[in-house]
Enzyme design. Structure first.
Site, PDB file in Angstrom:
ATOM      1  N   LYS A 136       0.808  -1.228   0.000  1.00  0.00           N
ATOM      2  CA  LYS A 136       0.000   0.000   0.000  1.00  0.00           C
ATOM      3  C   LYS A 136       0.836   1.271   0.000  1.00  0.00           C
ATOM      4  O   LYS A 136       0.438   2.298  -0.555  1.00  0.00           O
ATOM      5  CB  LYS A 136      -0.934   0.003   1.207  1.00  0.00           C
ATOM      6  CG  LYS A 136      -2.042  -1.048   1.148  1.00  0.00           C
ATOM      7  CD  LYS A 136      -3.078  -0.695   0.107  1.00  0.00           C
ATOM      8  CE  LYS A 136      -4.266  -1.658   0.142  1.00  0.00           C
ATOM      9  NZ  LYS A 136      -5.154  -1.440  -1.021  1.00  0.00           N
ATOM     10  N   GLU A 159      -9.648   6.131   3.070  1.00  0.00           N
ATOM     11  CA  GLU A 159     -10.507   5.063   3.583  1.00  0.00           C
ATOM     12  C   GLU A 159      -9.599   3.874   3.868  1.00  0.00           C
ATOM     13  O   GLU A 159      -8.520   3.770   3.298  1.00  0.00           O
ATOM     14  CB  GLU A 159     -11.562   4.684   2.538  1.00  0.00           C
ATOM     15  CG  GLU A 159     -11.107   3.679   1.468  1.00  0.00           C
ATOM     16  CD  GLU A 159      -9.995   4.187   0.553  1.00  0.00           C
ATOM     17  OE1 GLU A 159      -9.860   5.415   0.410  1.00  0.00           O
ATOM     18  OE2 GLU A 159      -9.253   3.355  -0.005  1.00  0.00           O
ATOM     19  N   SER A 217       1.566  -9.684  -0.960  1.00  0.00           N
ATOM     20  CA  SER A 217       1.242  -8.257  -0.833  1.00  0.00           C
ATOM     21  C   SER A 217       1.355  -7.684   0.570  1.00  0.00           C
ATOM     22  O   SER A 217       1.590  -6.503   0.738  1.00  0.00           O
ATOM     23  CB  SER A 217      -0.177  -8.020  -1.366  1.00  0.00           C
ATOM     24  OG  SER A 217      -1.092  -8.867  -0.701  1.00  0.00           O
TER      25      SER A 217
END
Lengths: 394, 255
Positions: free
Chosen positions: A89, A111, A377
């Protein structure tokens, strides 16, 4: 067929900007400027430097020997879990915070579902000294408490969202409402390849460093510039978009997208959008969407907060519709087992989101000499409670 | 002539009232329409509820959720509105988000509206560009006005574009906000109302978002043709019987 975005902001039938007039000035400014800002020499320099020195890139492409042996194929893990803050991210939040600085914005909103994007946003805001507000569903706040604590320690304000299903979809609604209320000073850092154009493309570009590194690292390790298969989990789809990006138009690379089946596709508790969705509009984008026959968005379910989203990015809808990517859905149980399996074979605790990608090996055979890259990830620290309770490890 | 044009021709200080269809009870749609007309309201916006109303504040989010729980759907609304023109003469506008309309089928939805006697549609998340490219001809074929929004951040250049393709009126969002958040208008907003007035647009304007009482209604009438009231009316319905709707209306009008 071109799998990148077209000049109107669409991937085939999907994408676009279905936004209320209140958001028009901000979205239009982004649309006009994002490419030129991202191509700016100084921007590139600062972005690359931060990815190297702060995020810790390049992340390793690790040959998973024991896992490969078990499934009788060559498995490489792209170690995004080793990024600062524990997931891919941050590639996007570094890019967007620099972009926000160029746009002279003084306040950041975001968010978050699993909290990884929230933490990554709070982190870059601390780094740059910019005010940060993160919207998070009430249910997610409870199931991802370590990440809530991290965001607060980083100085972000975490706003609990109690509307709708109280998860990622509703957190996104609230963030958009905040942006409508604060159009001048605020930039909205969307965490996935969702939302109105240009967000899906912008986020995919920031994440594309993953596939760029895969190419370079495979050349070094295998003397090949591309794998046979890339496996990635898909909620909104940002880690998958990043891992696929440089291979989108190369059909020799098979793209495998793994969605959360939840308790099973037909149980009514699932988040497998490609199977259960129809064309619709969510968060300003035309995409596959889980909804009733009357067009009301339905509440998805997955054990992993990061995959608990009723839509999917428009790029992925296009990859699905055209058959470019292979879509597989994995249940909670298979994902949890695959996560434990990876932990005990390779000594890596993956996030539950990522665990879904590893369950593919139980469902699908690969050739012995295939090179299979799994995008690892995120790491599973945030999910320890869920793992411990699930396997009754106490 | 479209009923909306007629209304703007003959009336001043136009009061348009919004409510969520299916709220407070599923069967209230027609009784509310009748009562609003009886009370002298000039125009009505019927809200088609949506699960994820992005541009709405908490009041309309809540009424939409309740309406959906009550069983409201596009089909149900059309059933209720069948024959409405035998009793209701004032303009009726449906306000809804695009996804439910898309699922119903845009063409089928517009044909249904025409058959019932709906005069226009407000679809906040169907922006001008996409409307022009894909849906304009369908709306025109069915004599439906697509009402567009402008906000304090909309550039003059864009306002002129919107004015060019608009029919009926332009919906002037009072401030940068979701619905239902302001108690009174500040200098900034008044300045914005005056700026738009000076532009001498070909379409009349109505102010919406944050109009909630006689004071805010009066100040909008000084600078535009009137106002749209939504959240304040929904709040009224939360606590009052339908038969008292006339009290709400006369209070807004300052009578």
């Amino acid at each position: 067929m071109n799998y990148n975005i077209d000049q109107n902001g669409y991937y085939g039938d999907f994408g676009g900007a279905y936004i209320p007039e209140m958001l028009y000035p901000n979205i239009s400014e982004l649309k006009q400027k994002y490419i030129s800002i991202m191509n700016d020499v100084n921007f590139k320099k600062e972005f690359d430097e931060l990815l190297k020195e702060y995020v810790g890139r390049p992340t390793p492409l690790y040959f998973a020997k024991r896992l490969s042996k078990k499934y009788n194929t060559k498995i490489y893990l792209k170690r995004e879990d080793l990024c600062h803050t524990g997931a891919h991210k941050i590639n996007n939040t570094i890019g967007q915070i620099l972009l926000a600085k160029h746009l002279k914005k003084k306040r950041i909103i975001a968010e978050t579902g699993a909290g990884q994007h929230g933490v990554a946003t709070a982190t870059v805001c601390a780094l740059m000294g910019i005010k940060c507000v993160v919207y998070m569903g009430d249910i997610d706040i409870k199931r991802q408490s370590p990440n809530v604590a991290r965001m607060k320690m980083l100085g972000a304000e975490v706003k609990s969202v109690k509307s709708g299903s109280k998860t990622l979809k509703d957190a996104t609604n609230e963030a958009i409402r905040d942006w409508i209320n604060n159009p001048l000073n605020t930039h909205y850092i969307i965490g996935s390849v969702v939302g109105p154009h240009p967000y899906p493309d912008m986020v995919a570009r920031f994440q594309s460093v993953i596939s760029k590194e895969i190419t370079e690292q495979l050349l070094e390790k295998e003397n090949k510039s591309k794998p046979n298969h890339i496996i990635a989990c898909v909620g909104g789809g940002s880690n998958a978009a990043g891992a696929y990006y440089n291979f989108l138009n190369d059909k020799n690379v098979n793209l495998i997208a793994v969605e959360a089946a939840g308790k099973g596709i037909d149980t009514g508790e699932s988040a497998a959008t490609s199977v259960l969705g129809k064309d619709g509009i969510i968060h300003g984008s035309k995409t596959l969407l889980m909804q009733t026959s009357d067009g009301q968005i339905t509440e998805p379910y997955s054990i992993s907060a990061g995959l608990d989203y009723p839509g999917v990015g428009p790029m992925h809808s296009h990859l699905y519709r055209t058959g470019r990517a292979e879509f597989i859905s994995i249940t909670d149980d298979s994902a949890m087992q695959a996560g434990l399996n990876l932990t005990q074979l390779e000594g890596i605790i993956p996030a539950i989101e990522t665990s879904h990608a590893f369950a593919v090996f139980e469902n699908r055979k690969f050739k012995t000499d295939d090179i299979v890259v799994v995008n690892l990830s995120g790491r599973g620290d945030k999910d320890l409670d869920t793992f411990i309770n699930y396997f009754k490890l106490k | 002539m479209n009923r909306i044009d007629k209304t703007f021709k003959k009336s001043k200080k136009i009061l348009s009232v919004y409510f969520s269809a299916g709220y407070p009870r599923i069967g209230d749609t027609i009784p509310i329409l009748k009562k609003l007309q009886e009370s002298g309201v000039d125009m009505i916006e019927i809200g088609l509820p949506f699960s994820d109303p992005l541009a709405d504040g908490s009041v309309i989010q809540k009424s939409s959720t309740i309406a959906l729980k009550n069983g409201m759907t596009s089909m149900k609304l059309f059933e209720q509105l069948e024959g409405v023109r035998e009793e209701i003469e004032i303009p009726l506008i449906i306000m809804g988000y695009f996804n439910p309309i898309m699922q119903f089928g845009v063409e089928k939805f517009c044909e249904k509206c025409k058959q019932i006697g709906i005069d226009g549609l407000i679809i906040p998340d169907l922006p001008m560009e996409i409307y022009n490219r894909s849906y304009k001809s369908i709306f025109e074929k069915n004599d439906l006005y697509k009402i567009f929004l402008i906000t304090p951040q909309t550039s003059n250049e864009r306002i002129n574009l919107i004015d060019k393709i608009s029919k009926g009126f332009i919906y002037m969002v009072s401030s940068a906000s979701v619905t239902g958040t302001k108690r009174k208008f500040g200098d900034e907003q008044i300045k914005y109302f005056k700026r738009i007035k000076k532009m001498r647009l070909q379409n009349p304007t109505l102010v919406g978002f944050g109009v909630s009482n006689s004071e805010t209604f009066k100040s909008t009438c000084e600078n535009s043709k009137g106002a749209i009231i939504g959240s304040a009316f929904i709040k009224f319905l939360e606590q009052n019987h339908l038969k008292n709707i006339n009290l709400f209306v006369s209070k807004i009008r300052g009578k």
